[in-house]
Design a protein around this motif. Structure first.
Motif, PDB file in Angstrom:
ATOM      1  N   VAL A 123       1.073  -1.602   0.315  1.00  0.00           N
ATOM      2  CA  VAL A 123       0.129  -0.285  -0.252  1.00  0.00           C
ATOM      3  C   VAL A 123       1.189   0.999   0.315  1.00  0.00           C
ATOM      4  N   ALA A 132      -3.062  -1.079   7.332  1.00  0.00           N
ATOM      5  CA  ALA A 132      -2.296  -1.818   7.095  1.00  0.00           C
ATOM      6  C   ALA A 132      -1.345  -3.509   8.175  1.00  0.00           C
ATOM      7  N   CYS A 142      -0.771  -5.553   5.562  1.00  0.00           N
ATOM      8  CA  CYS A 142      -0.389  -5.404   4.235  1.00  0.00           C
ATOM      9  C   CYS A 142       0.780  -4.757   4.854  1.00  0.00           C
ATOM     10  N   TYR A 154      -8.482  -2.747   2.115  1.00  0.00           N
ATOM     11  CA  TYR A 154      -6.927  -3.265   2.458  1.00  0.00           C
ATOM     12  C   TYR A 154      -6.960  -4.712   2.014  1.00  0.00           C
TER      13      TYR A 154
END
Length: 492
Positions: free
Chosen positions: A157, A177, A182, A481
């Motif tokens: 990201v 995240a 992520c 996400y």
């Protein structure tokens, strides 16, 4: 003017580097950018001037981390990490607040006040670590099939955040995240990167694995553009101007990366004749002036019903004169400086245009030279404005309000929605029916009734029309996400 005596955090001294793969590294070019305290105009530090080479290194590190051990962390492990991050950040929040004040000018009264919000947002994201679920919905396939639906992390990201509140803005990228598994590469604004870099340092101390969080500083046209164009970035979050967002949308076509955009606003704050003016006057005023007007959701178009228009203008003018402007290190300061000379010149140009177009300058409009070489401006009120004036059409991003009269609910909504933006809006009334009907009628993503600017990360906010798309906060933010994955299993 001498700045108030206050201990300057040791972190500020000396040049700052990028955080890439858990290491502090110089820009590949070796270039640096001066960091200027907007309250004094003095250079207080330097940051690395990153470019495409640095972004490549950071994205590669984030990709390795995403595909490595981090991918095997359980939701419980990520939750424990976020709670550890919470404790480390809160333990150092006085330092962070001071860094933010020195870097971008917001008063300590404001930056210190963000501690509780930061605690809330980190605990919220810690509570969302189980969002990547799997379900077994029934299917209508012939034979004996089991169908599964997974939510999986999207990958790397990218985040590009503005200078008006990096101490807040970075958590909308780092929080989800870390919650979802992520990895992230963040490019803070060149005008305000120091608090982001210090938090990145604290994240490594808290145990965030190498490469999971990366920070590359630099100019938007160099580092920011490289991040938005990068083919190995799967999702990009951007907060900033409509013009830059258009470039990012075009750049995203390189690999059709997902986008979340929070853009500008020209938000209406509507005051009805039955409003409690003891609350509405300071509430609407600070809905414009907070952070020296450098807030996307600022209610800079104050719409006031005609029966109370003159009284409201007089009262907000008097209130405005009481607002204390000064160096953010002074605990009595309510409004700090604008971020730089360029922004000060821009806001003063709009003030000049307002007078030229026929609006009445009630109070303010002057640079406060007696406060020294910093970028200080009086909070400013224009009366007798119309919705066709430049000051009512364009985002000024400064402490400038345009007070516009209206007749009834229908007229208020016509004026309120006559804008290309749709970020936020406000309503001041004692009538429940008016509150519901008007909040429902305003074309914007976030509406406040008898208040302005409050945010809960578990509820979130977002924009409409040219104010962008994508939700910040709440379960929807975390799920953005993740991507859905269907699995069909033939059991025969």
């Amino acid at each position: 003017m001498l700045a108030p005596v206050h201990e300057v955090p040791a972190f500020i001294s000396g040049p700052k580097r990028h955080l890439i793969n858990g290491q502090w590294v110089d820009a590949a070019s070796g270039r640096q950018i001066d960091v200027v305290n907007p309250a004094t105009g003095e250079v207080i530090s330097q940051i690395a001037a990153g470019d495409a080479t640095d972004i490549d290194r950071a994205v590669a590190a984030a990709r390795r981390a995403f595909e490595g051990e981090w991918s095997r962390w359980t939701p419980h492990q990520r939750r424990k990490l976020l709670l550890k991050v919470h404790d480390v950040v809160l333990d150092n929040f006085e330092e962070l607040a001071t860094i933010e004040t020195l870097d971008m000018g917001a008063p300590l009264q404001r930056t210190r006040g963000l501690a509780e919000w930061t605690s809330q947002v980190l605990q919220f994201f810690a509570s969302q670590c189980d969002v990547a679920t799997a379900s077994t919905p029934p299917n209508s396939l012939p034979g004996n099939f089991l169908t599964l639906k997974h939510l999986a992390p999207v990958g790397v990201v990218g985040g590009v955040i503005p200078w008006n509140g990096p101490l807040i803005g970075l958590w909308w990228i780092f929080g989800p995240a870390l919650a979802t598994g992520c990895t992230a590469v963040l490019k803070p604004a060149e005008d305000a990167s120091l608090s982001v870099l210090r938090i990145a340092e604290l994240l490594t101390e808290a145990g965030v694995p190498d490469g999971v969080i990366n920070v590359v500083t630099g100019y938007g046209a160099e580092a920011g553009q490289a991040l938005s164009e990068h083919r190995d970035v799967d999702r990009l979050a951007f907060t900033g101007s409509v013009g830059t967002a258009r470039s990012i949308v075009r750049a995203s076509a390189t690999n059709f990366k997902r986008l979340q955009l929070e853009l500008g606003g020209k938000s209406p704050d509507i005051v009805f004749a039955d409003a409690d003016l003891d609350k509405a006057v300071p509430g609407a005023a600070m809905g414009v002036y907070t952070n020296s007007g450098q807030v996307c959701v600022a209610g800079s178009r104050i719409l006031v019903q005609r029966p109370i228009y003159d009284e409201f203008v007089a009262r907000i003018g008097e209130f405005t004169k009481t607002v204390r402007v000064g160096d953010g290190l002074d605990p009595n300061t309510q409004l700090g400086p604008l971020i730089n000379q360029r922004q000060l010149d821009r806001v003063q140009q709009y003030i000049q245009i307002g007078g030229t177009e026929g609006a009445e300058l009630v109070t303010g409009g002057n640079r406060l030279d007696h406060l020294g070489p910093g970028y200080f401006l009086e909070p400013t009120i224009f009366a007798d404005a119309t919705n066709t004036m430049t000051i009512a059409r364009e985002e000024i991003f400064g402490p400038v309000a345009s007070v516009i009269p209206f007749d009834d609910v229908e007229d208020a909504l016509r004026i309120a929605n006559d804008t290309e933006y749709g970020l936020a809006g406000g309503v001041w009334t004692r009538d429940l029916s008016t509150a519901h009907n008007v909040s429902r009628g305003i074309q914007a993503g976030t509406i406040w009734v008898n208040c302005y600017g409050v945010l809960d990360p578990s509820i979130g906010f977002g924009g409409y029309k040219m104010s962008g798309y994508g939700w910040k906060g709440a379960k929807e933010h975390v799920e953005s996400y993740l991507y859905p994955k269907a699995v069909y299993i033939n059991l025969d």
